[in-house]
Scaffold this motif. Structure first.
Motif, PDB file in Angstrom:
ATOM      1  N   MET A   1       0.803  -1.218   0.000  1.00 33.93           N
ATOM      2  CA  MET A   1       0.000   0.000   0.000  1.00 33.93           C
ATOM      3  C   MET A   1       0.843   1.279   0.000  1.00 33.93           C
ATOM      4  N   PRO A   2       1.929   1.375   0.775  1.00 28.84           N
ATOM      5  CA  PRO A   2       2.696   2.630   0.738  1.00 28.84           C
ATOM      6  C   PRO A   2       3.256   2.936  -0.646  1.00 28.84           C
ATOM      7  N   ALA A   3       3.731   1.920  -1.351  1.00 31.33           N
ATOM      8  CA  ALA A   3       4.248   2.142  -2.703  1.00 31.33           C
ATOM      9  C   ALA A   3       3.125   2.568  -3.638  1.00 31.33           C
ATOM     10  N   LEU A   4       1.986   1.884  -3.552  1.00 29.68           N
ATOM     11  CA  LEU A   4       0.841   2.243  -4.388  1.00 29.68           C
ATOM     12  C   LEU A   4       0.385   3.667  -4.101  1.00 29.68           C
ATOM     13  N   GLU A   5       0.254   4.016  -2.833  1.00 30.71           N
ATOM     14  CA  GLU A   5      -0.210   5.361  -2.492  1.00 30.71           C
ATOM     15  C   GLU A   5       0.771   6.428  -2.980  1.00 30.71           C
ATOM     16  N   ALA A   6       2.062   6.121  -2.946  1.00 35.70           N
ATOM     17  CA  ALA A   6       3.049   7.089  -3.438  1.00 35.70           C
ATOM     18  C   ALA A   6       2.845   7.381  -4.918  1.00 35.70           C
ATOM     19  N   ILE A  25      -1.516  -8.025  -9.113  1.00 38.01           N
ATOM     20  CA  ILE A  25      -2.016  -6.869  -8.394  1.00 38.01           C
ATOM     21  C   ILE A  25      -2.121  -7.123  -6.897  1.00 38.01           C
ATOM     22  N   ALA A  26      -2.384  -8.374  -6.480  1.00 37.91           N
ATOM     23  CA  ALA A  26      -2.764  -8.602  -5.090  1.00 37.91           C
ATOM     24  C   ALA A  26      -1.932  -9.646  -4.356  1.00 37.91           C
ATOM     25  N   ALA A  27      -0.906 -10.208  -4.959  1.00 37.61           N
ATOM     26  CA  ALA A  27      -0.144 -11.276  -4.298  1.00 37.61           C
ATOM     27  C   ALA A  27       0.944 -10.692  -3.406  1.00 37.61           C
ATOM     28  N   GLY A  28       0.508  -9.997  -2.359  1.00 35.40           N
ATOM     29  CA  GLY A  28       1.440  -9.394  -1.423  1.00 35.40           C
ATOM     30  C   GLY A  28       0.856  -9.397  -0.032  1.00 35.40           C
ATOM     31  N   PRO A  29       1.435  -8.630   0.902  1.00 34.29           N
ATOM     32  CA  PRO A  29       1.026  -8.695   2.301  1.00 34.29           C
ATOM     33  C   PRO A  29      -0.228  -7.895   2.628  1.00 34.29           C
ATOM     34  N   GLN A  30      -0.783  -7.144   1.658  1.00 32.32           N
ATOM     35  CA  GLN A  30      -2.023  -6.391   1.880  1.00 32.32           C
ATOM     36  C   GLN A  30      -2.967  -6.585   0.685  1.00 32.32           C
ATOM     37  N   PRO A  31      -3.317  -7.809   0.374  1.00 35.40           N
ATOM     38  CA  PRO A  31      -4.044  -8.077  -0.872  1.00 35.40           C
ATOM     39  C   PRO A  31      -5.422  -7.443  -0.933  1.00 35.40           C
ATOM     40  N   GLU A  33      -6.614  -4.935   0.876  1.00 35.64           N
ATOM     41  CA  GLU A  33      -6.519  -3.484   0.947  1.00 35.64           C
ATOM     42  C   GLU A  33      -6.153  -2.881  -0.407  1.00 35.64           C
ATOM     43  N   VAL A  34      -5.207  -3.501  -1.094  1.00 40.38           N
ATOM     44  CA  VAL A  34      -4.793  -3.005  -2.406  1.00 40.38           C
ATOM     45  C   VAL A  34      -5.934  -3.115  -3.412  1.00 40.38           C
ATOM     46  N   LEU A  35      -6.603  -4.261  -3.426  1.00 39.07           N
ATOM     47  CA  LEU A  35      -7.723  -4.415  -4.348  1.00 39.07           C
ATOM     48  C   LEU A  35      -8.814  -3.393  -4.068  1.00 39.07           C
ATOM     49  N   ASP A  36      -9.165  -3.200  -2.811  1.00 38.10           N
ATOM     50  CA  ASP A  36     -10.219  -2.249  -2.480  1.00 38.10           C
ATOM     51  C   ASP A  36      -9.820  -0.819  -2.863  1.00 38.10           C
ATOM     52  N   ARG A  37      -8.570  -0.473  -2.672  1.00 34.07           N
ATOM     53  CA  ARG A  37      -8.104   0.877  -3.047  1.00 34.07           C
ATOM     54  C   ARG A  37      -8.232   1.083  -4.548  1.00 34.07           C
ATOM     55  N   LEU A  38      -7.839   0.106  -5.324  1.00 29.47           N
ATOM     56  CA  LEU A  38      -7.895   0.235  -6.780  1.00 29.47           C
ATOM     57  C   LEU A  38      -9.330   0.167  -7.292  1.00 29.47           C
ATOM     58  N   CYS A 197       8.189  -0.117   5.296  1.00 34.09           N
ATOM     59  CA  CYS A 197       8.260  -1.441   5.935  1.00 34.09           C
ATOM     60  C   CYS A 197       7.534  -1.434   7.272  1.00 34.09           C
ATOM     61  N   ALA A 198       7.743  -0.410   8.060  1.00 34.84           N
ATOM     62  CA  ALA A 198       7.094  -0.332   9.365  1.00 34.84           C
ATOM     63  C   ALA A 198       5.578  -0.269   9.221  1.00 34.84           C
ATOM     64  N   GLU A 199       5.116   0.487   8.224  1.00 38.83           N
ATOM     65  CA  GLU A 199       3.673   0.614   8.010  1.00 38.83           C
ATOM     66  C   GLU A 199       3.048  -0.719   7.613  1.00 38.83           C
ATOM     67  N   VAL A 200       3.677  -1.414   6.674  1.00 38.77           N
ATOM     68  CA  VAL A 200       3.128  -2.696   6.231  1.00 38.77           C
ATOM     69  C   VAL A 200       3.231  -3.737   7.333  1.00 38.77           C
ATOM     70  N   ASN A 201       4.353  -3.761   8.049  1.00 39.85           N
ATOM     71  CA  ASN A 201       4.518  -4.727   9.130  1.00 39.85           C
ATOM     72  C   ASN A 201       3.435  -4.574  10.193  1.00 39.85           C
TER      73      ASN A 201
END
Length: 236
Positions: A1-6, A25-31, A33-38, A197-201
């Motif tokens: 999410m932080p990279a996407l938001e940037a 698009i979604a195979a990561g640690p916030q799947p 959340e990323v889908l809903d944002r997009l 990293c801290a945000e995603v963790n």
């Protein structure tokens, strides 16, 4: 999410007519959340299926049990039935008219396959093979899959790989591209990897999230290492 938001905060992206997602698009640690944002961006977004999107659906529905990526089964388990139905319905490839380019083929790996490998230094014979089914009027192809940005010409066609927003190889930061009035810009959006990293963790329940974020958000894999790993899949 932080990279996407940037990237979503970039003024040039905010002014763009369309945002095309070229898969994985979604195979990561916030799947979710990323889908809903997009999904919240509405019809401005054009979605293209990647191999990881297809695999998440297959994992969640019990059609396969392993894809060689430890985060994928966990990510699949985080998605709702609605998320899975959406991913299952994504097209590959997608052709769009773009001002100054004419019809542009957007794909994940190649127009004919969502997981075969082509690279910046792939042989011309290889490009002829993977692009051979495209109609002659399609002279621009935008792809992804290998997480490294490049542009090149092959058999009069312009190939653009914008790189990866959240899982780059070779250089830290979010990578994307703009196509406008016949001009291609490879773009790089910097962000603080330590804070990201801290945000995603803090936000993700993935058991190995700290290791995952350190590796990908700091771009620990070099471009040389990635090219060496991918080379056999390019037929070398």
């Amino acid at each position: 999410m932080p990279a996407l938001e940037a990237v979503l905060a970039e003024p040039d992206l905010q002014r763009a007519d369309r945002i095309v997602l070229t898969g994985d698009i979604a195979a990561g640690p916030q799947p979710a959340e990323v889908l809903d944002r997009l999904l919240g961006l509405g019809d401005r977004v054009v979605w293209v299926r990647g191999n990881a999107d297809r695999e998440l659906v297959e994992l969640a529905r019990g059609e396969i049990d392993d894809v060689g990526d430890p985060i994928s089964p966990w990510a699949a388990s985080q998605l709702s039935a609605g998320h899975l139905d959406w991913l299952a319905g994504l097209p590959h490839p997608v052709t769009l008219e773009v001002d100054g380019f004419g019809p542009v083929a957007f794909c994940h790996a190649t127009p004919r396959d969502d997981e075969e490998v082509v690279l910046v230094d792939s042989r011309l014979e290889r490009w002829a093979e993977v692009l051979g089914d495209l109609p002659p009027e399609v002279t621009t192809i935008v792809c992804g899959h290998t997480h490294m940005p490049f542009t090149r010409l092959a058999h009069t066609r312009q190939i653009i790989n914008p790189g990866s927003v959240g899982m780059p190889y070779g250089r830290q930061g979010a990578h994307w591209a703009i196509l406008s009035a016949g001009v291609v810009q490879l773009r790089h959006t910097a962000y603080d990897p330590v804070a990201a990293c801290a945000e995603v963790n803090a936000a993700s329940s993935y058991p190995d999230v700290a290791e995952w974020t350190d590796y990908f958000l700091h771009a620990r894999a070099t471009d040389a290492e990635a090219l060496t790993t991918f080379a056999p899949r390019d037929g070398r």
